[in-house]
Enzyme design. Structure first.
Site: not given
Length: 811
Positions: A675, A679
């Site tokens: 994740d 980002k």
């Protein structure tokens, strides 16, 4: 604590009184509540009507009395299920009815109905209803309002003895029960101890008095409408609820015919700065109208239009009035001493005439009072007899922002003039909160309609939304859209029209807009949907100003963005897949959106609702260059390392992160850094660098083998890491450092790793699940820019998506 007042319609039927019970018991779970109730709907009028029959010696008063008894009995029979409680309540109610029956019989015998007797009769409506409500609500305590609401005689009327009442209220509620029930409207004279009342609508006033005396958090007025409306909906069907009003605006609307609350209610709570919330007993989920000291960020100059349709205009005129001091004092003193209220005053600048607006019912008395007051001047010809003109209506437009908006009066009278409506008199105070004017009654409806159209019904900017995903983020977004719908229409001229909602298996579409109150039921009842159907339905509707909102984490849904953008549908994505996919796909989406003149927004891909991507874009658009990005981008990992302690091992912090909704359903996605890598790739691209996910160097803190196998295997093996983490944690603690999982980009080179930061580092004090981003640019080189705040959670993510939607509307 809160004070909740329920009007006659809220206790007038079995359905409404059960709604009352549900509302009160829900509120009482959080804090003590004082419940003030009116008489059952229509009972006060029935008490008056029956007393007049008795005074005339009309034996029909008995049947009217019996009908009241039967109504209360039927109510008790239906709502009180416990036999013993029902019998006890019947005894209490029948005892009150026996007293009332005796009073009526006395009136019937002597054919006299004094004010004292009438007040005593009227008190039974609230005494009966409060007894029923107190028995219905579990663990409620009934108070006698007459023991602490005290009035005094002034100018022929009963007015509140504020100081005495305040002290007695505080004494009565010194030991506050969880639920207190108080009959509204009634009180006792502070000298004679006779039963008195606070006037029709006085239950609102009772509630305000108690709220002020006890410094309540809020006064809630529960009624049968959703709040204050922009105009009377019976006259103007397009009228809508006003979300917020100032005390002054509410008072002005009440004084000019808006019967939502009793006007004196506002003063006691205004002095204490206690907000009033008006809500609908039958629609408790509607936010209603909040009344407070000031309304922030309010750009609408007009809040509402109110009217009084039984107006008489009395004109006091004479040449002797010019330059004579004290004439107006004599006018208003004479009227006040005779209990006549004036709601509008208009005076010519030459001072030779003053016009006052009174209700038709007060007109004859007002004319007589003023003719008597100025009888000598009239006899000498210095003044003319009073001139009264009836068959009129008074209209007021109200809004504190009128004083900041030039041209309101011009627009008002221009609109009326173009519609052929003559203004007979007008008045505007120096505060410019209210512009009042008088027209012939036959033009009232027409006046209200043209003004409402002029001030409230300008064309809206409409956005038609397709929302895909109704999980935690999607459902929160729909709640926020529903909550903000009226606010945006009123203050932003923006209408958000949700025309499509899709879950993982079903979808519903409606060009006119979907009812957001029961969309889940509609989804369950709809046909099974798939990706192709979703695509074809959205494209087939070919609806203007369309926005596709993706609140999923689906790769398949993200694959639809290109075709939507190519068909001039803007895309708002909480889904990170598209912006972090291969660079060519990412840049193609952005370029296509630019070429088509639509928007591709994905602010919530990083930092939930934090303005990180937008800030980077603003810096670059202004000519700055992003040199370095250092960030803690995982609310989950930050939560884990902040929770880690002597008492909470590593495995437990991971479990807590999942249970509290911070992590993905499979926490390995967070622990693997997947994740964070996504980002960081998105931020690096938005900063102007070409990068793929594979280019990010990963230095992880959980061994690779933990990411293989099933999720159950993962949970079983995870505690094996606890001792090592605890040893390293203690070492860090001794060094005065903390762990942070840091994403870093410098001149296009990227990596993610677990780092130990000292107290001097900006990341050291990062709490909970917060995110932080430090941007070093050519302009912010010596002192980098910091963006910090909540970086996880459905509500803030949904709010960020909402903000992106608003950016499409250029708000």
């Amino acid at each position: 604590m809160k004070v909740l007042k329920f009007g006659g319609t809220s206790v007038g039927s079995v359905k409404s009184i059960r709604c009352l019970k549900k509302i009160v018991e829900k509120e009482a779970k959080h804090q003590p509540v004082v419940v003030v109730v009116s008489a059952l709907g229509g009972i006060t009028d029935k008490l008056i009507e029956t007393s007049r029959l008795a005074r005339r010696g009309d034996g029909r008063y008995r049947s009217e009395f019996d009908a009241m008894v039967m109504r209360h009995h039927r109510m008790i029979d239906t709502i009180i299920t416990d036999p013993k409680k029902r019998e006890d309540l019947f005894r209490t109610v029948d005892s009150l009815f026996e007293q009332l029956k005796s009073i009526y019989f006395g009136v019937y015998l002597i054919r006299d109905l004094s004010e004292k007797t009438q007040d005593a009769i009227l008190s039974y409506g609230e005494r009966l209803s409060s007894s029923i409500v107190a028995e219905l609500i579990k663990n409620a305590k009934l108070f006698d309002a007459m023991s602490f609401i005290k009035t005094t005689r002034k100018n022929g009327s009963h007015v509140l003895d504020s100081e005495l009442t305040g002290r007695l209220v505080r004494e009565a509620f010194e030991e506050m029960p969880r639920i207190s029930v108080v009959p509204g409207f009634i009180g006792r004279d502070n000298v004679t101890d006779e039963i008195t009342n606070l006037g029709r609508g006085g239950s609102d006033y009772t509630a305000a008095i108690i709220a002020a005396a006890l410094d309540a958090e809020v006064l809630e007025i529960w009624t049968d409408v959703d709040g204050f409306m922009t105009a009377d909906p019976r006259v103007i069907p397009s009228a809508y609820t006003i979300n917020e009003l100032s005390y002054i605006e509410a008072m002005e609307l009440c004084n000019f015919g808006a019967k939502v609350i009793y006007p004196p209610t506002i003063y006691p709570v205004c002095v204490k700065n206690i907000p009033i919330r008006v809500k609908n007993t039958f629609n408790s989920y509607h936010s209603g109208t909040i009344i407070k000291k000031s309304v922030e960020n309010d750009s609408k100059p007009i809040k509402g239009i109110s009217s009084i349709n039984d107006t008489t205009l009395i004109t006091v005129t004479g040449l002797s009035m010019v330059g004579v001091i004290g004439v107006n004092r004599r006018i208003f003193t004479a009227l006040a001493e005779n209990g006549i209220s004036v709601f509008m005053v208009s005076q010519a600048s030459s001072e030779n005439s003053t016009s006052i607006g009174v209700k038709d019912s007060d007109a004859d008395a007002a004319v007589n009072v003023l003719n008597n007051e100025f009888c000598k001047e009239i006899e000498t010809g210095a003044m003319f007899p009073m001139h009264a003109e009836s068959g009129l209506a008074t209209i007021a437009i109200v809004g504190e922002n009128m004083k900041h908006t030039p041209g309101i009066a011009g627009k008002l009278f221009g609109t009326l003039g173009r519609s052929g409506i003559s203004v007979i008199a007008c008045a505007q105070g120096a505060s410019e909160t209210n512009i009042s004017f008088v027209v012939e009654k036959e033009f009232l409806r027409k006046s209200l309609n043209v003004l409402h159209d002029s001030f409230f019904l300008s064309e809206y900017n409409v956005l038609n939304l397709f929302i895909c995903g109704v999980g935690t983020v999607g459902s929160k977004l729909i709640e926020q859209i529903k909550a903000q719908h009226d606010e945006l229409k009123q203050n932003r001229r923006l209408k958000l029209n949700v025309v499509g909602i899709a879950s993982s298996h079903n979808a519903i579409f409606n060009r006119d807009g979907i009812d957001l109150d029961n969309y889940r039921k509609q989804l369950k009842e709809s046909e099974t949907s798939n990706l192709a159907m979703l695509r074809n339905e959205i494209l087939g509707m070919n609806i203007f100003n369309s926005v596709f909102v993706d609140c999923t984490a689906s790769k398949d849904v993200a694959s639809l963005y290109k075709v939507f953008i190519e068909n001039n549908i803007s895309v708002i994505a909480a889904n990170k897949i598209a912006a972090s996919s291969d660079y060519n796909s990412y840049i193609s989406l952005k370029q296509t959106a630019l070429a088509r003149g639509v928007k591709f927004r994905f602010e919530t891909n990083v930092g939930a609702g934090l303005p990180i991507i937008g800030t980077i874009n603003d810096l670059r658009n202004s000519g700055d260059k992003i040199l370095k990005i250092e960030a803690v981008l995982s609310g989950t990992l930050n939560f884990i390392f902040n929770e880690l302690s002597d008492d909470v091992p590593f495995s437990e912090t991971v479990r807590r992160a999942k249970e509290q909704g911070y992590s993905e359903p499979d926490p390995r996605i967070d622990l693997s850094g997947t994740d964070v890598v996504r980002k960081l790739v998105i931020l690096t691209r938005e900063a102007g660098y070409k990068i793929e996910k594979e280019d990010v160097e990963k230095r992880l803190f959980v061994p690779e083998e933990y990411f293989n196998g099933s999720i159950n295997d993962f949970w079983e093996r995870l505690p094996l890491l606890d001792s090592d983490f605890e040893r390293r944690r203690k070492e860090l603690e001794n060094e005065g450092k903390r762990w942070r999982f840091v994403a870093r980009m410098e001149n296009g080179k990227t990596d993610v790793s677990l780092q130990a930061v000292g107290k001097e580092h900006p990341f050291y004090n990062l709490e909970g699940s917060n995110n932080i981003v430090m941007l070093t640019t050519e302009r912010y080189k010596e002192y980098p820019m910091l963006i910090q705040g909540y970086g996880a959670g459905a509500s803030v993510t949904a709010a960020g998506v909402f903000a992106n939607i608003m950016s499409v509307a250029n708000i």
